[in-house]
Design a protein around this motif. Structure first.
Motif: not given
Length: 220
Positions: A41-58
């Protein structure tokens, strides 16, 4: 219950749903609740967003993340420029105890060291810098040295969990001095992290060992 394919699809959809992300940037592999994220990814913000999105999946029990931040030339900054922006960010937040924090920047990666009295001070220090342009990663090594010296009360943590929206019927709390340990099971990764955050807010706490497991059955 979900199969590996269904959980993979759910994680991919969750990532695609985030405005910052493009699903093609992130690879998702699933094996019995263990989710592997890869890609560039081209930013650290995107890396964090991907982690957050995955963690919230049941159904996600464990997240293994190997996403690399590769900044395009227009977004690249020198370590000196990043350091200057960190100082400005710290100056803009009067709650950050600058005199207790040391910062090192190397190749766009930030090391935070020092000692603060509350976990929230550790969090706001990291939050102040994690979205700065040019940042590739953050290592938060700040430790907690509480001003309150009384032993932590187990009952205080249990009452705080009772007040929350978490199903804490299978969460067990044990306390030794200023260290709290959470064991048992919860139903989502979000509940595990939220239980840890609640424990960290306890007056006098110095360490939280979050050993909660995410309990979910899979259709194999």
């Amino acid at each position: 219950m979900k199969t590996n394919a269904e959980l993979q699809k759910d994680v991919q959809d969750a990532i695609q749903w985030e405005p910052l992300l493009h699903s093609a940037e992130i690879g998702v592999v699933v094996n019995n609740g263990i989710v592997f994220l890869t890609g560039n990814v081209d930013s650290y913000a995107k890396k964090l967003q991907a982690e957050h999105a995955a963690k919230n999946v049941l159904g996600v029990k464990v997240l293994v993340e190997d996403i690399e931040v590769k900044l395009p030339d227009p977004k690249s900054k020198t370590d000196v420029e990043i350091a200057s922006e960190i100082i400005a960010a710290f100056n803009a937040n009067s709650f950050i105890p600058q005199e207790k924090i040391t910062v090192k920047v190397e190749d766009g990666r930030i090391d935070l060291d020092g000692e603060v009295s509350w976990e929230y001070l550790r969090e706001i220090t990291e939050n102040a810098v994690k979205y700065l342009p040019g940042v590739k990663g953050i290592y938060n090594n700040i430790t907690i040295n509480p001003e309150i010296r009384d032993n932590v009360e187990k009952n205080d943590i249990e009452k705080a969990l009772d007040r929350s929206s978490i199903d804490n019927s299978e969460i067990h709390v044990s306390v030794s001095g200023t260290t709290a340990t959470l064991t048992g099971t919860v139903h989502t990764w979000h509940q595990k992290e939220e239980a840890g955050r609640i424990a960290w807010k306890t007056p006098g706490i110095q360490d939280v060992k979050n050993k909660l497991e995410v309990d979910y059955e899979y259709d194999l």
